[in-house]
Enzyme design. Structure first.
Site, short mmCIF file in Angstrom:
data_model
loop_
_atom_site.label_atom_id
_atom_site.label_comp_id
_atom_site.label_asym_id
_atom_site.label_seq_id
_atom_site.Cartn_x
_atom_site.Cartn_y
_atom_site.Cartn_z
N GLU A 22 0.82 -1.21 0.00
CA GLU A 22 0.00 0.00 0.00
C GLU A 22 0.86 1.27 0.00
O GLU A 22 0.52 2.27 -0.64
CB GLU A 22 -0.92 0.04 1.23
CG GLU A 22 -1.98 -1.04 1.27
CD GLU A 22 -1.49 -2.31 1.99
OE1 GLU A 22 -0.27 -2.53 2.10
OE2 GLU A 22 -2.36 -3.08 2.45
N LEU A 23 1.98 1.22 0.73
CA LEU A 23 2.82 2.42 0.80
C LEU A 23 3.42 2.73 -0.58
O LEU A 23 3.48 3.88 -1.00
CB LEU A 23 3.93 2.27 1.84
CG LEU A 23 4.79 3.52 2.04
CD1 LEU A 23 3.96 4.68 2.57
CD2 LEU A 23 5.97 3.26 2.96
N ARG A 535 10.48 0.57 -4.55
CA ARG A 535 10.76 -0.65 -5.32
C ARG A 535 10.76 -1.89 -4.44
O ARG A 535 11.39 -1.91 -3.39
CB ARG A 535 12.15 -0.58 -5.96
CG ARG A 535 12.24 0.21 -7.19
CD ARG A 535 11.57 -0.47 -8.38
NE ARG A 535 11.87 0.36 -9.55
CZ ARG A 535 12.79 0.08 -10.42
NH1 ARG A 535 13.47 -1.04 -10.35
NH2 ARG A 535 13.04 0.90 -11.42
N CYS A 536 10.07 -2.90 -4.90
CA CYS A 536 10.02 -4.16 -4.15
C CYS A 536 10.41 -5.30 -5.08
O CYS A 536 10.21 -5.22 -6.28
CB CYS A 536 8.60 -4.42 -3.64
SG CYS A 536 8.02 -3.11 -2.58
N TRP A 581 19.49 -13.37 -4.97
CA TRP A 581 18.18 -12.72 -5.11
C TRP A 581 17.02 -13.67 -4.81
O TRP A 581 15.89 -13.44 -5.21
CB TRP A 581 18.06 -12.06 -6.49
CG TRP A 581 19.09 -10.96 -6.68
CD1 TRP A 581 19.90 -10.43 -5.69
CD2 TRP A 581 19.45 -10.27 -7.88
NE1 TRP A 581 20.72 -9.46 -6.21
CE2 TRP A 581 20.47 -9.35 -7.55
CE3 TRP A 581 19.00 -10.34 -9.20
CZ2 TRP A 581 21.05 -8.50 -8.50
CZ3 TRP A 581 19.58 -9.49 -10.15
CH2 TRP A 581 20.58 -8.58 -9.80
N GLU A 625 27.85 -8.56 -4.17
CA GLU A 625 26.79 -8.33 -3.19
C GLU A 625 26.81 -9.31 -2.04
O GLU A 625 26.51 -8.97 -0.92
CB GLU A 625 25.47 -8.51 -3.95
CG GLU A 625 24.48 -7.45 -3.70
CD GLU A 625 23.25 -7.70 -4.54
OE1 GLU A 625 23.25 -7.21 -5.68
OE2 GLU A 625 22.31 -8.34 -4.08
N HIS A 714 21.17 4.18 -16.19
CA HIS A 714 20.37 4.55 -15.03
C HIS A 714 19.68 5.88 -15.23
O HIS A 714 18.89 6.31 -14.39
CB HIS A 714 21.24 4.60 -13.78
CG HIS A 714 21.85 3.25 -13.47
ND1 HIS A 714 23.12 2.93 -13.84
CD2 HIS A 714 21.33 2.16 -12.89
CE1 HIS A 714 23.36 1.68 -13.47
NE2 HIS A 714 22.29 1.19 -12.90
N1 GLN Z 1 21.06 -9.57 -18.88
C1 GLN Z 1 20.44 -8.76 -17.88
C2 GLN Z 1 19.75 -7.57 -18.54
O1 GLN Z 1 20.25 -7.08 -19.49
C3 GLN Z 1 21.43 -8.27 -16.87
C4 GLN Z 1 20.76 -7.53 -15.76
C5 GLN Z 1 21.66 -7.12 -14.64
O2 GLN Z 1 22.85 -7.07 -14.77
N2 GLN Z 1 21.11 -6.79 -13.49
O3 GLN Z 1 18.75 -7.12 -18.10
#
Ligand code: GLN
Ligand code: ZN
Length: 781
Positions: A22-23, A535-536, A581, A625, A714
């Site tokens: 909801e948020l 973002r979720c 992930w 990560e 980005h």
């Molecule tokens: N092959 C993926 C894409 O192009 C790589 C995504 C990523 O590095 N997070 O979307």
């Protein structure tokens, strides 16, 4: 001051995005202008109220500071920055005369506006959450803006709750910050600790005046050894900050929460200060060992908050073992409380919402609400004795045993295959031999390619939604996806790219795509967790031994290859990223699980080769990560993570060109690991840092193909041909042209078509210009 007792059971934080996101919806509507600030505030207040009531119903005390006030509109580090008045100068126009910002300004700092870049975003410890990086200058004027934190406390109080305000502590705040642009060399934000602490002093005084009995200061940076400040300074800062806060005459009791690992040498430092309670993460960390007498004595006078319920993962876990850990902590202090190891921010709300999941699997799981219940059980055991919770402990043990024996958890064929692996399975032919064999690809100098995904149009998304809700047959879905692939291939041909991709229209989240096709995974309906801001993500659950019932990508890639003469790049997600992930089983080492995933990918590569695919990319954006926060744990991690990539790709013939893609450019400790992946070509992010990374790479001895990104995906901005050419020339100056590739920073999925096409056109033009220079006799000689 008199200290009221710490509650017997608590959590370090709770998801704030809402059970049904909801948020997210409210915040995004506010951004879109369809909700006013007042309406957004009302919705947020309603969500906070629902959370408090829920937590009380699950067993946390209403009036004993057991319920943390951990709400945030966007990010808790941004909240702290706003609270202490650390607004970067480029956003000075957003502040009122006292240096405060309103809700609109808050989101602008988070998301940027026009030429004013937002705060940078980076990963929060070893979780998948991302926080905003505060910018601190030598002259940042700290000032207190406690309105929001006080209002939330008052709101709870008016509803009959005594909550525990939560804020990022001063040491972690500065350790996570970066020096503002223009700060002199050598300046570190932690240099400003003495100036920042008075603001926290004032905050604690105001919270005390408002009636807060306990306040939680989050200091996870104390457990991390992966922070760029000398450890000695970190330890020293603990004393500086908490001696000062502890000395406040009228203050709430101070609870320092230090999740994500053991405090190690920070524990004696913290114990020596007048703080009243300290959390110990007993899931990632361990009970303190070999502590000196003085530390033992100070610890005995404090409340120790035993973080025994895993806040990171979704397994129901071993409640009995958790209770034993609580009992072990009781040997350190007479005052002990039960808690989650971290905030529950990292897990979804409620497993009871998962009506489509297998009931047996559900009985092994605990999402946030179930974990709160577990805390309440253990807290009752603490007060009433073990006998009072025997039934619950036994039920949890039974679930654990059931999970252990269930079909699919241990699959003999998968295990036998793993056991039979040898050195040769992790090694390809020599690089030189591979380069020679790959000459058949007949690529020009500086080959151009993309990272895999093309923009995901609303038609694609609609088609996927219709497939899921049954209003589109899978034949029609396949037809639509093929049409999309054909469009993307034609576009790349027209642009003149050299190594093509199919565009990944059939994937929403790439990890989820593979999870749905592999055995051993389950996918939730409502298991959303906040990744950053609004973002979720909905991580899959890796619960059993992994195997591949049938090819996963071959049909799409083979179709794409069938409509072009150019090499079509097969596109897979690597084992480490699939693990990073997902919610991963906790009953065996991650490395074992990673090798299972690797074998499935290895088979996929064999099938792709058989279908005529000669270039295959295995993405590992999450390699860095998962790097453990503790230095001592890093070599073992790098060993299994690199090993799993090599196992996945080790079966490829020399003539198959293996690519990998990493989503970042700061290599630091992982540089050797990246070399050891032994991919033929590695694409990385480099546009934003203007190719800074290429020199580091070369000095580290990296000597395979490399594609430093020349287009920052980005941002919607289209780089000009000149700009791309300058970046390429810079890269070409450091990297021999035979090894240099040309590509964007990352996949194009989140971009629109117009800007993508224009940018790619500029990339191809710039590449042609640089190629011409290479051919020119002056330069070539
Ligand atoms: N092959 C993926 C894409 O192009 C790589 C995504 C990523 O590095 N997070 O979307
Ligand atoms: Zn990427």
């Amino acid at each position: 001051m008199t200290t009221s007792a710490f509650p017997d059971g608590t959590i370090l934080g709770y998801p704030r995005i809402g059970r049904r996101r909801e948020l997210k919806r409210a915040v995004e509507s506010f951004w879109a202008g369809s909700l006013t600030a007042d309406e957004l505030e009302q919705e947020a207040a309603r969500l906070r109220s629902v959370t408090r009531e829920r937590l009380a119903a699950l067993g946390l005390g209403r009036t004993d500071s057991a319920i943390p006030e951990s709400f945030s509109y966007y990010d808790q580090v941004l909240d702290a920055a706003i609270t202490v008045g650390a607004v970067p100068t480029r956003f000075a126009g957003l502040t009122d005369e006292r240096g405060g910002v309103d809700l609109g300004g808050y989101f602008t700092i988070a998301r940027g506006a026009g030429d004013d870049a937002p705060l940078e975003m980076t990963k929060w410890f070893d979780s998948n959450y991302h926080y905003l990086v505060p910018e601190i200058a030598p002259d940042t004027a700290f000032s207190l803006h406690a309105e929001r934190i006080l209002a939330e406390f008052a709101e709870a109080k008016a509803a009959g709750f005594l909550t525990r305000p939560v804020i990022v502590g001063p040491v972690t705040f500065l350790l996570l910050a970066k020096a503002a642009d223009g700060a002199p060399a050598g300046f570190e934000p932690i240099d400003r600790l003495a100036d920042l602490v008075p603001v926290y002093v004032e905050l604690l005084e105001q919270l005390a005046a408002a009636g807060a009995e306990w306040v939680q200061l989050d200091e996870p940076a104390l457990v991390s050894e992966s922070i760029d400040v000398a450890r000695g300074r970190v330890i020293e800062s603990v004393g500086v900050a908490y001696d000062a806060l502890g000395a406040i005459e009228a203050r709430p009791a101070i609870f320092v929460a230090a999740p994500y690992g053991s405090l190690d040498d920070a524990l004696p430092a913290l114990a020596a200060t007048p703080v009243d309670a300290i959390s110990l993460d007993l899931v990632r960390g361990a009970l303190p060992e070999g502590i000196d007498a003085a530390t033992a004595e100070s610890l005995a006078s404090k409340t120790l908050v035993a973080g025994v319920i895993d806040g990171h993962n979704i397994w129901r876990g071993d409640l009995d073992a958790a209770f034993e850990q609580v009992e072990a902590v009781q040997r350190l202090s007479a005052s002990v409380a039960v808690a989650t190891s971290t905030s529950l921010l990292h897990v979804p709300h409620d497993v009871d919402d998962e009506t489509a999941l297998d009931a047996r699997l559900v009985s092994w799981l605990a999402f946030a609400d179930q974990k709160v219940g577990q805390v309440a059980v253990l807290a009752r055991g603490l007060v009433e004795g073990r006998a009072a919770i025997e039934g619950e402990l036994a039920a949890a043990s039974a679930a654990l045993a059931d999970r252990n024996d269930a079909p699919g958890v241990r699959v003999p064929s998968v295990r036998e295959r793993l056991a039979a692996l040898g050195e040769q399975d992790f090694t390809r032919a020599d690089y030189d031999e591979r380069v020679a064999a790959q000459a058949v690809l007949d690529l020009p100098a500086l080959p151009t390619t993309t990272i895999g995904s093309f923009p995901q149009t609303s038609e694609i998304r609609r088609a996927r939604a219709r497939l899921v809700n049954g209003s589109l047959t899978s034949e029609d879905y396949t037809r639509l996806m093929r049409e999309e692939i054909a469009r993307v291939v034609e576009l790349q041909e027209e642009l003149g790219l050299d190594v093509l991709v199919h565009g990944e229209p059939e994937r929403n989240d790439m990890v989820q795509y593979f999870a749905e096709l592999l055995d051993g995974f389950a996918v939730t309906q409502h298991g959303w967790v906040q990744s950053y801001g609004s973002r979720c993500t909905r991580p899959s659950i890796l619960w059993g031994d992994v195997s591949r019932p049938r090819p996963m990508t071959v049909e799409w890639s083979a179709f794409a290859q069938s409509i072009t003469e150019k090499p079509m790049k097969g596109m897979l997600t690597g084992p480490v990223t699939i693990l990073a992930w997902s919610f991963v089983r906790d009953d065996q080492p991650l490395g074992d699980t990673a090798r299972q995933v690797a074998l499935a990918l290895r088979d996929e590569i064999t099938d792709l080769e058989a279908a005529g695919i000669r270039v295959i990319q295995v993405d590992e954006p999450a390699l860095r990560e998962l790097l453990p926060l503790k230095l001592a744990a890093q070599p073992a991690y790098l060993d299994w993570s690199v090993g799993s990539f090599r196992l996945a790709t080790g079966g490829a013939t020399p003539a198959t060109q293996v690519h990998t893609h990493l989503c970042y450019s700061e290599f630091g400790v992982v540089i050797d690991a990246i070399k050891n992946l032994d991919a033929d070509v590695t694409s990385i992010e480099a546009a934003r840092s203007r190719m800074e990374v290429v020199d580091d790479l070369e000095t580290s001895g990296f000597d395979h193909g490399i594609g430093p990104g020349v287009y920052d995906i980005h941002s919607p901005r289209v780089p000009s041909t000149d700009e791309v050419q300058t970046l390429l020339e810079r890269a070409a100056a450091a990297i021999p042209s035979a090894r240099l590739w040309v590509n964007p920073d990352c996949g194009l999925k989140t971009r629109g078509y117009d800007e993508t096409v224009e940018s790619l056109r500029h990339i191809v033009e710039a590449t042609r210009a640089v190629r011409a220079q290479l051919d020119a006799p002056v330069l070539a000689g």
